[in-house]
Design a protein around this motif. Structure first.
Motif, mmCIF file in Angstrom:
data_model
loop_
_atom_site.group_PDB
_atom_site.id
_atom_site.type_symbol
_atom_site.label_atom_id
_atom_site.label_comp_id
_atom_site.label_asym_id
_atom_site.label_seq_id
_atom_site.Cartn_x
_atom_site.Cartn_y
_atom_site.Cartn_z
ATOM 1 N N THR A 236 -38.487 19.864 23.609
ATOM 2 C CA THR A 236 -37.897 21.159 23.969
ATOM 3 C C THR A 236 -36.416 21.210 23.561
ATOM 4 O OG1 THR A 236 -37.452 20.267 26.169
ATOM 5 C CG2 THR A 236 -39.427 21.630 25.938
ATOM 6 N N GLY A 237 -35.824 22.348 23.726
ATOM 7 C CA GLY A 237 -34.405 22.516 23.370
ATOM 8 C C GLY A 237 -34.180 23.900 22.794
ATOM 9 N N SER A 238 -35.168 24.382 22.039
ATOM 10 C CA SER A 238 -35.115 25.756 21.582
ATOM 11 C C SER A 238 -35.675 26.598 22.730
ATOM 12 C CB SER A 238 -35.952 25.923 20.312
ATOM 13 O OG SER A 238 -35.853 27.250 19.872
ATOM 14 N N GLY B 161 -34.994 27.977 32.637
ATOM 15 C CA GLY B 161 -33.679 28.429 33.097
ATOM 16 C C GLY B 161 -33.654 29.944 33.288
ATOM 17 N N ASP B 162 -32.701 30.433 34.091
ATOM 18 C CA ASP B 162 -32.630 31.893 34.293
ATOM 19 C C ASP B 162 -32.066 32.596 33.050
ATOM 20 O OD1 ASP B 162 -30.099 30.821 34.847
ATOM 21 O OD2 ASP B 162 -29.823 31.908 36.725
ATOM 22 N N GLY B 163 -31.098 31.963 32.379
ATOM 23 C CA GLY B 163 -30.604 32.527 31.115
ATOM 24 C C GLY B 163 -31.692 32.462 30.050
ATOM 25 N N GLU B 164 -32.496 31.424 30.121
ATOM 26 C CA GLU B 164 -33.595 31.247 29.165
ATOM 27 C C GLU B 164 -34.559 32.433 29.198
ATOM 28 O OE1 GLU B 164 -35.822 27.613 29.748
ATOM 29 O OE2 GLU B 164 -37.053 27.981 27.969
ATOM 30 N N LEU B 165 -34.617 33.106 30.346
ATOM 31 C CA LEU B 165 -35.533 34.250 30.476
ATOM 32 C C LEU B 165 -35.174 35.386 29.515
ATOM 33 C CD1 LEU B 165 -35.993 34.453 34.363
ATOM 34 C CD2 LEU B 165 -37.517 33.396 32.687
ATOM 35 N N SER C 298 -38.431 23.081 29.845
ATOM 36 C CA SER C 298 -38.178 24.071 28.793
ATOM 37 C C SER C 298 -36.676 24.243 28.568
ATOM 38 C CB SER C 298 -38.850 25.400 29.145
ATOM 39 O OG SER C 298 -38.896 26.235 28.011
ATOM 40 N N LYS C 299 -35.881 24.140 29.652
ATOM 41 C CA LYS C 299 -34.406 24.168 29.485
ATOM 42 C C LYS C 299 -33.984 22.734 29.106
ATOM 43 C CE LYS C 299 -32.217 23.680 33.497
ATOM 44 N NZ LYS C 299 -31.359 23.992 34.630
ATOM 45 N N GLY C 300 -34.316 22.390 27.828
ATOM 46 C CA GLY C 300 -34.195 21.003 27.383
ATOM 47 C C GLY C 300 -32.783 20.441 27.405
ATOM 48 N N HIS C 301 -31.777 21.324 27.442
ATOM 49 C CA HIS C 301 -30.396 20.821 27.467
ATOM 50 C C HIS C 301 -30.097 20.051 28.747
ATOM 51 C CE1 HIS C 301 -30.448 24.879 29.152
ATOM 52 N NE2 HIS C 301 -29.437 24.506 29.925
ATOM 53 N N ALA C 302 -30.990 20.154 29.760
ATOM 54 C CA ALA C 302 -30.797 19.392 31.010
ATOM 55 C C ALA C 302 -31.452 18.004 30.931
ATOM 56 C CB ALA C 302 -31.365 20.186 32.184
ATOM 57 N N LYS D 235 -27.907 31.286 38.344
ATOM 58 C CA LYS D 235 -27.076 32.507 38.176
ATOM 59 C C LYS D 235 -26.107 32.464 37.004
ATOM 60 C CE LYS D 235 -28.260 32.497 42.693
ATOM 61 N NZ LYS D 235 -28.812 31.225 43.203
ATOM 62 N N LYS D 236 -26.116 31.393 36.241
ATOM 63 C CA LYS D 236 -25.218 31.324 35.088
ATOM 64 C C LYS D 236 -26.011 30.889 33.864
ATOM 65 C CE LYS D 236 -20.636 29.945 36.627
ATOM 66 N NZ LYS D 236 -19.804 28.726 36.757
ATOM 67 N N GLN D 237 -25.552 31.317 32.710
ATOM 68 C CA GLN D 237 -26.102 30.735 31.488
ATOM 69 C C GLN D 237 -24.975 30.074 30.709
ATOM 70 O OE1 GLN D 237 -26.238 32.248 27.996
ATOM 71 N NE2 GLN D 237 -27.188 34.256 28.401
ATOM 72 N N VAL E 276 -27.436 26.205 42.341
ATOM 73 C CA VAL E 276 -26.033 26.393 41.951
ATOM 74 C C VAL E 276 -25.803 25.574 40.684
ATOM 75 C CG1 VAL E 276 -23.631 25.973 42.646
ATOM 76 C CG2 VAL E 276 -25.319 26.668 44.359
ATOM 77 N N LYS E 277 -25.212 26.205 39.689
ATOM 78 C CA LYS E 277 -24.935 25.445 38.463
ATOM 79 C C LYS E 277 -23.866 24.387 38.777
ATOM 80 C CE LYS E 277 -24.936 26.233 33.552
ATOM 81 N NZ LYS E 277 -25.541 27.056 32.526
ATOM 82 N N GLY E 278 -24.128 23.143 38.417
ATOM 83 C CA GLY E 278 -23.211 22.047 38.763
ATOM 84 C C GLY E 278 -23.455 21.492 40.148
HETATM 85 C C1 LIG Z 1 -33.390 29.670 21.242
HETATM 86 C C2 LIG Z 1 -32.094 29.160 21.745
HETATM 87 N N1 LIG Z 1 -31.015 29.976 21.745
HETATM 88 C C3 LIG Z 1 -29.817 29.519 22.186
HETATM 89 C C4 LIG Z 1 -29.693 28.221 22.625
HETATM 90 C C5 LIG Z 1 -28.333 27.719 23.084
HETATM 91 N N2 LIG Z 1 -28.289 27.541 24.524
HETATM 92 C C6 LIG Z 1 -28.421 26.334 25.080
HETATM 93 S S1 LIG Z 1 -28.354 26.384 26.743
HETATM 94 C C7 LIG Z 1 -28.118 28.051 26.751
HETATM 95 C C8 LIG Z 1 -27.973 28.813 28.035
HETATM 96 C C9 LIG Z 1 -29.205 28.690 28.866
HETATM 97 O O1 LIG Z 1 -28.998 29.252 30.124
HETATM 98 P P1 LIG Z 1 -29.918 28.877 31.318
HETATM 99 O O2 LIG Z 1 -31.333 28.994 30.897
HETATM 100 O O3 LIG Z 1 -29.500 29.677 32.471
HETATM 101 O O4 LIG Z 1 -29.620 27.333 31.491
HETATM 102 P P2 LIG Z 1 -28.883 26.557 32.698
HETATM 103 O O5 LIG Z 1 -28.076 27.531 33.474
HETATM 104 O O6 LIG Z 1 -29.967 26.000 33.492
HETATM 105 O O7 LIG Z 1 -28.043 25.515 32.036
HETATM 106 C C10 LIG Z 1 -28.085 28.547 25.450
HETATM 107 C C11 LIG Z 1 -27.891 29.968 25.114
HETATM 108 C C12 LIG Z 1 -30.850 27.403 22.600
HETATM 109 N N3 LIG Z 1 -30.823 26.126 23.016
HETATM 110 N N4 LIG Z 1 -32.031 27.900 22.182
#
Ligand SMILES: Cc1ncc(C[n+]2csc(CCOP(=O)(O)OP(=O)(O)O)c2C)c(N)n1
Ligand SMILES: [Mg+2]
Length: 284
Positions: A115-117, A146-150, A66-70, A178-180, A238-240
């Motif tokens: 995923t990504g949103s 992700g924790d920020g995703e919450l 779900s934290k697709g940026h990873a 612990k970081k977003q 830990v992030k990173g």
């Molecule tokens: C709906 C939505 N809002 C904003 C973003 C931009 N965004 C990408 S990653 C991220 C932070 C996510 O934090 P976390 O879930 O803690 O990810 P991690 O620490 O694992 O990288 C944000 C705000 C997004 N991808 N989707």
């Protein structure tokens, strides 16, 4: 892979390939990719029922990142298992690539959900798990959040649904690094205790250090053995994770390698990881 040293080595290989891929691209989501690498090594190296030769095998387990940026970490795991050629990693996020920075199940072999949103993967996983139950399948769904995703309310709707329907084959994993994107979660929107919240939502909850393959493996085994209650693993990560320079870097969500210091740290880390991977291979 059945022993912890194989899983640790797989994690080193995934980290090495992720780092080389990001360096080639010049920048990318390093922080959140690195914090789930040991988890991915345990899932794809041991726990998941998969067949890279038959990616759409109907009896397979599913994974929703779900934290697709990873995505880079997931692609590196899949490439090492032979889902696609490793050279494809070099095309990450380039025009015409089959590896977009965020996973797309219509583009990439081995990707189970687009995923990504942030937030949306939680509902997708709940839907897949419901479908599997209706079809009497014996497959598990691994959901990584992700924790920020919450911060996304959608997560909590999906969790309530998963808990209410006792979808214990949908293993919810929260990466508490612990970081977003732009700072500590406690500064941006305090999550308070994620463990207590998930318990209050009806989940049976485990915790494990994000860098500890044995603890993760044990927790996942116990999640799988649980009946009649939704299950959740909260990773204390830990992030990173895994490279001291990037762990300490304040802004490590997306790292740019144009910065000479980051580039140097990256080259040193690639050398060190190469050494780990080589020495483990030799010792077999
Ligand atoms: C709906 C939505 N809002 C904003 C973003 C931009 N965004 C990408 S990653 C991220 C932070 C996510 O934090 P976390 O879930 O803690 O990810 P991690 O620490 O694992 O990288 C944000 C705000 C997004 N991808 N989707
Ligand atoms: Mg985070």
């Amino acid at each position: 892979m059945t022993n912890s040293s194989d899983l640790t080595n797989f994690a080193a290989q995934i980290r090495l390939d992720s780092l080389k891929t990001l360096k080639k691209m010049g920048q990318g989501h390093l922080g959140g990719a690195f914090s789930i690498i040991e988890l991915l090594a345990v899932l794809y190296g041991k726990q998941m029922r998969i067949n890279p030769q038959k990616p759409n095998w109907s009896e397979r387990d599913w994974l929703v990142l779900s934290k697709g940026h990873a995505g880079v970490a997931l692609y590196s795991a899949l490439a090492n298992l032979g889902y696609f050629d490793k050279s494809l990693l070099e095309t990450l996020n380039q025009g015409g690539t089959t590896l977009p920075s965020h996973p797309d199940c219509n583009k990439t072999v081995g990707i189970d959900a687009t995923t990504g949103s942030l937030g949306q993967g939680t509902s997708i996983a709940a839907g897949i798990a419901t479908g599997l139950r209706l079809k009497n399948k014996n497959s598990d769904v691994y959901l990584i959040v992700g924790d920020g995703e919450l911060n996304e309310g959608q997560c909590w709707e999906a969790f309530q649904y998963i808990a209410h329907h006792k979808l214990n084959h949908c293993i919810v994993i929260i990466d508490e690094n612990k970081k977003q994107l732009d700072g500590f979660t406690t500064d941006i929107l305090n999550p308070f205790s994620i463990v207590e919240k998930m318990r209050a939502f009806g989940f049976k909850v485990w915790t494990a250090k994000g860098s500890d393959v044995v603890a993760i493996d044990t927790a996942i085994t116990e999640c799988k053995a649980t009946k009649n209650q939704a299950v959740c693993l909260v990773l204390d990560s830990v992030k990173g994770q895994g490279v001291a320079y990037f762990e300490k870097l304040t802004h490590n969500h997306s790292v740019k390698f144009g910065n000479p210091e980051a580039k140097e740290a990256c080259i040193a880390a690639i050398e060190a990881l190469n050494e780990v991977v080589r020495s483990k291979k030799c010792s077999k």
